[in-house]
Design a protein around this motif. Structure first.
Motif, short mmCIF file in Angstrom:
data_model
loop_
_atom_site.label_atom_id
_atom_site.label_comp_id
_atom_site.label_asym_id
_atom_site.label_seq_id
_atom_site.Cartn_x
_atom_site.Cartn_y
_atom_site.Cartn_z
N VAL A 194 -6.61 -4.58 -8.11
CA VAL A 194 -7.69 -4.09 -7.48
C VAL A 194 -8.83 -3.49 -8.47
CG1 VAL A 194 -6.70 -4.09 -5.23
CG2 VAL A 194 -6.93 -2.14 -6.73
N PRO A 195 -9.99 -3.48 -8.05
CA PRO A 195 -10.99 -2.64 -9.02
C PRO A 195 -10.63 -1.23 -8.71
CG PRO A 195 -12.21 -4.07 -7.66
CD PRO A 195 -10.69 -4.16 -7.07
N PRO A 196 -10.83 -0.40 -9.95
CA PRO A 196 -10.72 1.13 -9.63
C PRO A 196 -11.75 1.76 -8.90
CG PRO A 196 -11.57 0.48 -11.94
CD PRO A 196 -11.32 -0.69 -11.19
N ARG A 197 -11.25 2.90 -8.27
CA ARG A 197 -12.19 3.72 -7.21
C ARG A 197 -12.71 2.88 -6.02
NH1 ARG A 197 -14.44 7.63 -11.16
NH2 ARG A 197 -13.97 7.08 -13.28
N ASP A 198 -11.87 1.93 -5.41
CA ASP A 198 -12.22 1.18 -4.47
C ASP A 198 -11.20 1.23 -3.37
OD1 ASP A 198 -12.89 -0.67 -2.40
OD2 ASP A 198 -13.50 -2.00 -4.09
N ALA A 199 -11.13 2.53 -2.56
CA ALA A 199 -10.16 2.65 -1.71
C ALA A 199 -9.91 1.62 -0.46
CB ALA A 199 -10.43 4.05 -0.81
N PRO A 200 -10.99 1.01 -0.15
CA PRO A 200 -10.71 0.03 0.82
C PRO A 200 -9.90 -1.38 0.14
CG PRO A 200 -12.94 0.47 1.18
CD PRO A 200 -12.46 1.30 -0.18
N ALA A 201 -10.34 -1.55 -1.02
CA ALA A 201 -9.73 -2.85 -1.55
C ALA A 201 -8.16 -2.37 -1.87
CB ALA A 201 -10.27 -3.05 -2.88
N LEU A 202 -7.89 -0.92 -1.99
CA LEU A 202 -6.60 -0.37 -2.30
C LEU A 202 -5.70 -0.81 -1.23
CD1 LEU A 202 -4.54 0.72 -4.37
CD2 LEU A 202 -5.72 2.79 -3.81
N ALA A 203 -6.48 -0.32 -0.20
CA ALA A 203 -5.77 -0.31 1.18
C ALA A 203 -5.25 -1.63 1.77
CB ALA A 203 -6.54 0.45 2.40
N ALA A 204 -6.29 -2.74 1.45
CA ALA A 204 -6.12 -3.95 1.80
C ALA A 204 -4.79 -4.76 1.02
CB ALA A 204 -7.23 -4.89 1.62
N ALA A 205 -4.91 -4.38 -0.40
CA ALA A 205 -3.76 -4.78 -1.06
C ALA A 205 -2.48 -4.03 -0.85
CB ALA A 205 -4.07 -4.34 -2.57
N ILE A 206 -2.51 -2.86 -0.50
CA ILE A 206 -1.17 -2.23 0.16
C ILE A 206 -0.61 -2.94 1.30
CG2 ILE A 206 -0.49 -0.19 1.04
CD1 ILE A 206 -2.06 1.18 -0.75
N GLU A 207 -1.57 -3.12 2.21
CA GLU A 207 -1.19 -3.97 3.56
C GLU A 207 -0.57 -5.44 3.03
OE1 GLU A 207 -3.16 -3.18 7.58
OE2 GLU A 207 -4.55 -3.79 5.94
N ARG A 208 -1.19 -6.01 2.12
CA ARG A 208 -0.74 -7.27 1.87
C ARG A 208 0.53 -7.41 1.16
NH1 ARG A 208 -4.50 -11.40 -2.22
NH2 ARG A 208 -2.77 -13.13 -1.95
N ALA A 209 0.60 -6.33 -0.02
CA ALA A 209 1.64 -6.45 -0.77
C ALA A 209 2.92 -5.96 -0.02
CB ALA A 209 1.53 -5.52 -1.77
N THR A 210 3.03 -5.18 0.92
CA THR A 210 4.16 -4.93 1.70
C THR A 210 4.63 -5.94 2.92
OG1 THR A 210 2.69 -3.58 3.30
CG2 THR A 210 3.85 -2.53 1.39
N SER A 211 3.57 -6.99 3.00
CA SER A 211 4.15 -7.83 3.96
C SER A 211 4.30 -9.22 3.21
CB SER A 211 2.92 -8.01 4.98
OG SER A 211 1.85 -8.39 4.22
N HIS A 212 4.24 -9.62 2.08
CA HIS A 212 4.45 -10.65 1.39
C HIS A 212 5.72 -10.66 0.94
CE1 HIS A 212 3.37 -14.20 -1.10
NE2 HIS A 212 4.02 -13.39 -2.20
N ALA A 213 6.48 -11.85 0.99
CA ALA A 213 7.61 -12.12 0.39
C ALA A 213 7.63 -12.60 -1.02
CB ALA A 213 8.51 -13.35 1.15
#
Length: 416
Positions: A364-383
Motif C-alpha cells: 500500500v502507499p505510505p501514510r494512507d490509513a484507509p488503504a492500510l485498513a483495507a489491506a489488513i482486512e483482505r490479508a487476514t481473509s485470504h488463503a
C-alpha cells in the motif's frame, strides 16, 4: 560543507595477508548491539557473525557520547550507554566500543558536523589498529562510512561501504551531508546495497556503477519457519479467535504507527474485537501506544523481544504489518516470509523487491490509513500459499556472508 582528514591520520597502503590466508576485516558501525541494547540491529550481528566463519572480523561498535553523559544516568539513552564496556565479545566477535561525540538533534542542516566528531572518537584507537587488517567496512553511510574511509586512509587500507535504508533514503539527502556521502561513495572500493532499488539510489548519490554490488540479507531458517499458529498463541496467552497482525521494529512515527492506529480504529468500528495488533519493539512512541491500548484500542505492546520470541509472535500471527515511510529491506519481512506469513507493508525502499503484491503479501502507499485498513482486512481473509511464502524468503546468513566476503575481496583488489 568540506571536511579534510587531518595529516596526522595519513598512512601507507598495507596488505599483509598472503594467498590462502583469511581476509582480515575491520567493521565500523553504530548499528550493532551492546550490553545495554542487546536486541539492537540483530541483522548486523548475524551477518558479521556468519562472516567471521569465513574471515577474521573485528567490530568497532561505536557508542554515541556527549560531555556529562554519565550524569544523565537512566534518564536518557546516552546516559544508559555509559554502562557499555570498552571491549566485549558478542556472538564470538571481538568488539571494541569507541565513544564518539555527536551534536544531538542536528537535523538536515547541521548533521555534517557529526562526521568529524565520529572520526574523533576513532582516533585514539588508531595505533592499536595498525597492520592488523586488510580492509575496512563502514556499515551505514553517515557518519559511519564517512569516518571509516578516513580511518582506512590512516591505516593505508581500502574500504567498503554497506548501506541499509534510512541512510540512503533520508540522511544522505540532507544538505549538510549529501556532498560528504557522495565523496565517500566515489572513493570506495565497493559499495554494497541490500536490494536492487537501493543499488540505483546509491548510483544516483555518486557510487560508480562498476563498484555497486548487491548483498542480500539472510534469515535464520532454523528459527523462522512455519509453525502451528494455535500452539504459538497458546504459548503467548493470546486469543485464538482474533485476527492478529504483528509489527516488529522501532516504535517511531516514521514507521507509520500513527497510521496503523488509525487503520485499527476504523477496523474496530466496523468489526469490534475482530482484530488485534501486537507491537514488538521499543521506541519514543511506546508510552503513546500504551495510552491508546489503555483507552481500548486492541493493541498488545510487547516491547523488545529476543529473536526466539519474535519468531513465536510471527508464528502466532495472521500477517506481518509494516507501514513505514522509508525502509531498506527490513529483515523482519524476510523472517515473516520464512515463517510462512504474508506481509502487509508500504511500497517503499526494497520491500517491493521481496514482497510480490497479491502473491506473498499486499503493498500500500505510505501514510494512507484507509488503504492500510483495507489491506489488513483482505490479508487476514485470504488463503495464502504457505509454500510460496517460504520460497520467497532468502537462504540463511551463511550465503549472505559469502556474498559479503566476495564484495570485500573485490574492494581490496581495487587497491592492490
Amino acid at each position: 560543507m568540506r571536511v579534510q582528514c587531518s595529516p596526522a591520520l595519513l598512512g601507507t597502503t598495507h596488505f599483509p595477508s598472503g594467498a590462502g590466508e583469511r581476509l582480515r576485516v575491520l567493521a565500523v558501525t553504530r548499528i550493532f548491539p551492546n550490553r545495554v541494547e542487546p536486541l539492537s540491529c540483530p541483522f548486523q550481528r548475524r551477518q558479521l557473525a556468519a562472516l567471521a566463519r569465513l574471515a577474521e572480523v573485528e567490530v568497532l561498535g561505536v557508542v554515541p557520547w556527549v560531555p556529562g553523559a554519565s550524569l544523565l544516568g537512566e534518564r536518557a539513552r546516552v546516559g544508559k550507554l555509559c554502562r557499555v564496556p570498552a571491549e566485549d565479545t558478542i556472538d564470538g566477535l571481538p568488539v571494541v566500543h569507541p565513544r564518539a561525540p555527536y551534536l544531538p538533534l542536528a537535523g538536515p542542516w547541521l548533521s555534517g558536523v557529526n562526521g568529524p566528531l565520529y572520526l574523533a572518537g576513532l582516533v585514539p584507537h588508531l595505533a592499536a589498529l595498525r597492520r592488523r587488517f586488510d580492509v575496512v567496512l563502514g556499515a551505514f553511510l553517515f557518519p559511519d562510512a564517512w569516518a571509516a574511509q578516513h580511518l582506512a586512509r590512516a591505516l593505508g587500507l581500502p574500504y567498503a561501504v554497506k548501506a541499509h535504508g534510512t541512510d540512503v533514503n533520508v540522511i544522505a539527502r540532507w544538505p549538510s551531508v549529501r556532498a560528504l556521502v557522495q565523496g565517500t561513495l566515489r572513493r570506495a572500493g565497493v559499495v554494497i546495497g541490500v536490494s536492487r532499488p537501493m543499488l540505483g539510489a546509491l548510483e544516483e548519490l555518486g557510487a560508480p556503477r562498476d563498484r555497486v554490488t548487491l548483498v542480500p540479507n539472510g534469515v535464520d531458517r532454523a528459527l523462522f519457519q512455519p509453525r502451528s499458529r494455535d500452539e504459538a498463541r497458546e504459548a503467548l496467552g493470546l486469543d485464538p479467535r482474533s485476527k492478529m497482525l504483528v509489527y516488529v521494529g522501532r516504535l517511531e512515527a516514521a514507521k507509520g504507527l500513527h497510521e496503523l492506529c488509525d487503520a485499527l480504529v476504523s477496523l474496530e468500528a466496523r468489526a469490534p474485537g475482530r482484530f488485534t495488533i501486537a507491537l514488538v519493539g521499543d521506541g519514543s512512541l511506546r508510552k503513546t501506544l500504551e495510552e491508546k491500548r489503555d483507552a481500548g484500542l486492541p493493541l498488545l505492546v510487547a516491547g523488545g523481544r529476543p529473536a526466539e520470541e519474535v519468531a513465536r509472535f510471527l508464528a502466532a500471527s495472521d500477517a506481518l504489518v509494516l507501514p513505514s515511510f522509508h525502509e531498506g529491506t527490513p529483515n523482519v519481512v524476510l523472517e515473516a516470509l520464512a515463517a510462512g506469513r504474508p506481509v502487509v507493508a508500504t511500497r517503499v525502499g526494497g520491500i517491493p523487491d521481496v514482497v510480490a503484491h497479491e502473491r506473498t503479501g499486499l503493498l500500500v502507499p505510505p501514510r494512507d490509513a484507509p488503504a492500510l485498513a483495507a489491506a489488513i482486512e483482505r490479508a487476514t481473509s485470504h488463503a495464502w500459499d504457505e509454500d510460496e511464502l517460504t520460497r520467497a524468503a532468502p537462504p540463511g546468513w551463511d550465503r549472505s556472508a559469502e556474498a559479503l566476503l566476495a564484495a570485500l575481496v573485490r574492494a581490496r583488489a581495487v587497491y592492490a
